[in-house]
Design a protein around this motif. Structure first.
Motif, PDB file in Angstrom:
ATOM      1  N   PHE A   6      35.515  36.696  45.605  1.00 16.57           N
ATOM      2  CA  PHE A   6      34.302  35.764  45.844  1.00 16.57           C
ATOM      3  C   PHE A   6      34.537  34.908  46.982  1.00 16.57           C
ATOM      4  N   PRO A   7      33.693  34.589  47.933  1.00 22.16           N
ATOM      5  CA  PRO A   7      33.871  33.800  49.227  1.00 22.16           C
ATOM      6  C   PRO A   7      34.031  32.377  48.682  1.00 22.16           C
ATOM      7  N   VAL A   8      35.001  31.517  49.223  1.00 18.17           N
ATOM      8  CA  VAL A   8      35.612  30.231  48.804  1.00 18.17           C
ATOM      9  C   VAL A   8      35.063  29.494  50.011  1.00 18.17           C
ATOM     10  N   LYS A   9      34.576  28.356  50.008  1.00 14.53           N
ATOM     11  CA  LYS A   9      34.194  27.400  50.835  1.00 14.53           C
ATOM     12  C   LYS A   9      35.322  26.442  50.828  1.00 14.53           C
ATOM     13  N   GLY A  10      35.504  25.945  52.135  1.00 11.23           N
ATOM     14  CA  GLY A  10      36.436  24.682  52.526  1.00 11.23           C
ATOM     15  C   GLY A  10      37.969  25.248  52.537  1.00 11.23           C
ATOM     16  N   GLN A  11      38.175  26.508  52.376  1.00 13.91           N
ATOM     17  CA  GLN A  11      39.577  26.858  52.599  1.00 13.91           C
ATOM     18  C   GLN A  11      39.755  27.880  53.690  1.00 13.91           C
ATOM     19  N   GLY A  12      38.982  27.700  54.623  1.00 15.93           N
ATOM     20  CA  GLY A  12      39.095  28.469  55.824  1.00 15.93           C
ATOM     21  C   GLY A  12      38.483  29.700  56.063  1.00 15.93           C
ATOM     22  N   LYS A  13      38.202  30.008  57.229  1.00 14.10           N
ATOM     23  CA  LYS A  13      37.215  31.202  57.498  1.00 14.10           C
ATOM     24  C   LYS A  13      37.833  32.431  56.695  1.00 14.10           C
ATOM     25  N   GLY A  14      36.766  33.060  56.112  1.00 19.79           N
ATOM     26  CA  GLY A  14      37.076  34.543  55.472  1.00 19.79           C
ATOM     27  C   GLY A  14      37.811  34.255  54.125  1.00 19.79           C
ATOM     28  N   ALA A  15      38.378  32.777  53.605  1.00 18.26           N
ATOM     29  CA  ALA A  15      38.987  32.679  52.249  1.00 18.26           C
ATOM     30  C   ALA A  15      38.149  33.434  51.119  1.00 18.26           C
ATOM     31  N   VAL A  16      38.942  34.114  50.342  1.00 17.56           N
ATOM     32  CA  VAL A  16      38.115  34.621  49.056  1.00 17.56           C
ATOM     33  C   VAL A  16      38.898  34.376  47.742  1.00 17.56           C
ATOM     34  N   LEU A  17      38.511  34.224  46.693  1.00 15.86           N
ATOM     35  CA  LEU A  17      39.038  34.175  45.472  1.00 15.86           C
ATOM     36  C   LEU A  17      39.192  35.513  44.812  1.00 15.86           C
ATOM     37  N   HIS A  18      40.497  35.803  44.644  1.00 15.69           N
ATOM     38  CA  HIS A  18      40.769  37.314  44.156  1.00 15.69           C
ATOM     39  C   HIS A  18      40.515  37.000  42.464  1.00 15.69           C
ATOM     40  N   ALA A  19      39.252  37.352  41.944  1.00 15.66           N
ATOM     41  CA  ALA A  19      38.993  37.424  40.414  1.00 15.66           C
ATOM     42  C   ALA A  19      39.572  38.495  39.792  1.00 15.66           C
ATOM     43  N   VAL A  20      39.494  39.837  40.222  1.00 14.64           N
ATOM     44  CA  VAL A  20      40.038  41.113  39.642  1.00 14.64           C
ATOM     45  C   VAL A  20      40.927  41.835  40.764  1.00 14.64           C
ATOM     46  N   SER A  21      41.861  42.258  40.785  1.00 15.26           N
ATOM     47  CA  SER A  21      42.508  43.101  41.627  1.00 15.26           C
ATOM     48  C   SER A  21      43.074  44.336  41.092  1.00 15.26           C
ATOM     49  N   GLN A  22      42.719  45.378  41.824  1.00  8.72           N
ATOM     50  CA  GLN A  22      43.182  46.832  41.422  1.00  8.72           C
ATOM     51  C   GLN A  22      43.485  47.164  40.074  1.00  8.72           C
ATOM     52  N   VAL A  23      42.451  47.145  39.259  1.00  7.70           N
ATOM     53  CA  VAL A  23      42.451  46.978  37.848  1.00  7.70           C
ATOM     54  C   VAL A  23      42.129  48.595  37.510  1.00  7.70           C
ATOM     55  N   ASP A  24      42.627  49.325  36.607  1.00  7.77           N
ATOM     56  CA  ASP A  24      42.320  50.620  36.224  1.00  7.77           C
ATOM     57  C   ASP A  24      42.384  50.528  34.606  1.00  7.77           C
ATOM     58  N   LEU A  25      41.131  50.667  34.006  1.00  5.68           N
ATOM     59  CA  LEU A  25      41.283  50.597  32.538  1.00  5.68           C
ATOM     60  C   LEU A  25      40.022  51.492  32.077  1.00  5.68           C
TER      61      LEU A  25
END
Length: 322
Positions: A15-34
């Protein structure tokens, strides 16, 4: 072999994050196999912010993945035409944590239960009320409540209405997002027993999102432990509770209060350090900055999920080995 009902492959969500620099994103879920098997209850557990609720929404197609695929009954949700996806959505439903927010305050119970029937055109308008009454009885409520509004119901009654609404479309998969966390302890057991009874009667498959390990131990067949968007450990509930293989799982279990006066004073080891930021997660193993067993390789390489017999841990140095 149990049939695979839903599957996530390489799922990531940012998810994009404001106030953390250009292009900053929050990594909510990363490379999950389920994989979710038909008829089971799979629990997603972890601390707040670990990505378990996001993963549950990804499995239902409520959120589009940034990367990866979601398959339901072998069909890729992203590749389906809108009409086919709409029909498939009947088979996937969700029970939300906050019933006060998830139930329309302007509709009475009859209107809330009629809404999915109307959207999917499942029966004539004249049958809505009778179907609503039958759904209420299915979840242990009186049909007399059809004329009441959500604010006129108790928390337990609202949650049962939410469950009834999910059942209206006769789904195969139900994601339960913290279904009892907002309820009094005296009501929680009733709700869990109701969910179990409905599962047996309707052949439901549950994905149970919870931070309450006592609920998970009572209700789940398998457990998926998450930390900062990644899967730490995945396996049978009783085996993981008896002898966890991932250090984070052990710390999580040690944090549960023990209701036994003879063991007063016994405390498990506490986690050191601060929770890393999901915007700038650590390299390698995301748990390494808090792990007392971390070594150089933990910062260099992401540990793969490995193990046998359906029990896997993502750790370079699993507990109980070596």
């Amino acid at each position: 072999m149990a049939k695979i009902l839903a599957e996530g492959r390489g799922l990531s969500k940012t998810f994009p994050v404001k106030g953390q620099g250009k292009g900053a994103v929050l990594h909510a879920v990363s490379q999950v196999d389920l994989t979710v098997y038909e008829g089971e209850t799979l629990a997603l557990v972890g601390e707040s912010g670990c990505g378990k609720s996001t993963l549950g929404r990804l499995l239902l197609g409520l959120l589009p993945p940034t990367q990866g695929q979601v398959l339901f009954d072998g069909r890729d949700l992203a590749a389906l035409p809108p009409r086919e996806l709409r029909a498939l959505r009947r088979q996937m439903q969700m029970v939300f944590q906050d019933t006060a927010a998830s139930l329309n305050p302007r509709l009475d119970v009859a209107g809330i239960l009629a809404e999915p029937l109307r959207i999917h055109n499942l029966c004539p308008k004249g049958e809505y009320r009778a179907r609503g009454a039958a759904l209420l009885e299915q979840v242990g409520l009186s049909p007399d409540l059809l004329g009441r509004f959500p604010h006129q119901l108790s928390g337990g009654q609202r949650q049962r209405v939410g469950i009834a609404r999910a059942l209206a479309l006769e789904p195969r998969l139900v994601v339960c997002d913290e279904p009892v966390s907002a309820l009094d302890v005296s009501v929680q057991a009733q709700m869990l027993n109701l969910l179990a009874d409905l599962q047996g009667a309707n052949g439901l498959t549950y994905v149970l999102v919870s931070h309450d390990l006592s609920v998970v131990r009572h209700s789940a067949d398998r457990v998926c432990v998450m930390f900062l968007g990644r899967v730490c450990e995945l396996g049978p509930t009783q085996a993981i509770f008896a002898a966890p293989r991932h250090p984070y799982t052990r710390f999580l279990l040690d944090s549960v209060p023990r209701p036994d006066p003879t063991r007063r004073g016994e405390e498990g080891d506490l986690l050191a350090g601060e929770l890393p930021s999901p915007v700038t997660p650590p390299s390698g193993c995301r748990f390494r900055t808090r792990c007392p067993y971390a070594k150089e390789i933990c910062a260099q390489a992401v540990p793969p999920l490995r193990g046998e017999g359906g029990w896997q841990a993502a750790c370079h140095f699993p507990l109980g080995e070596g």
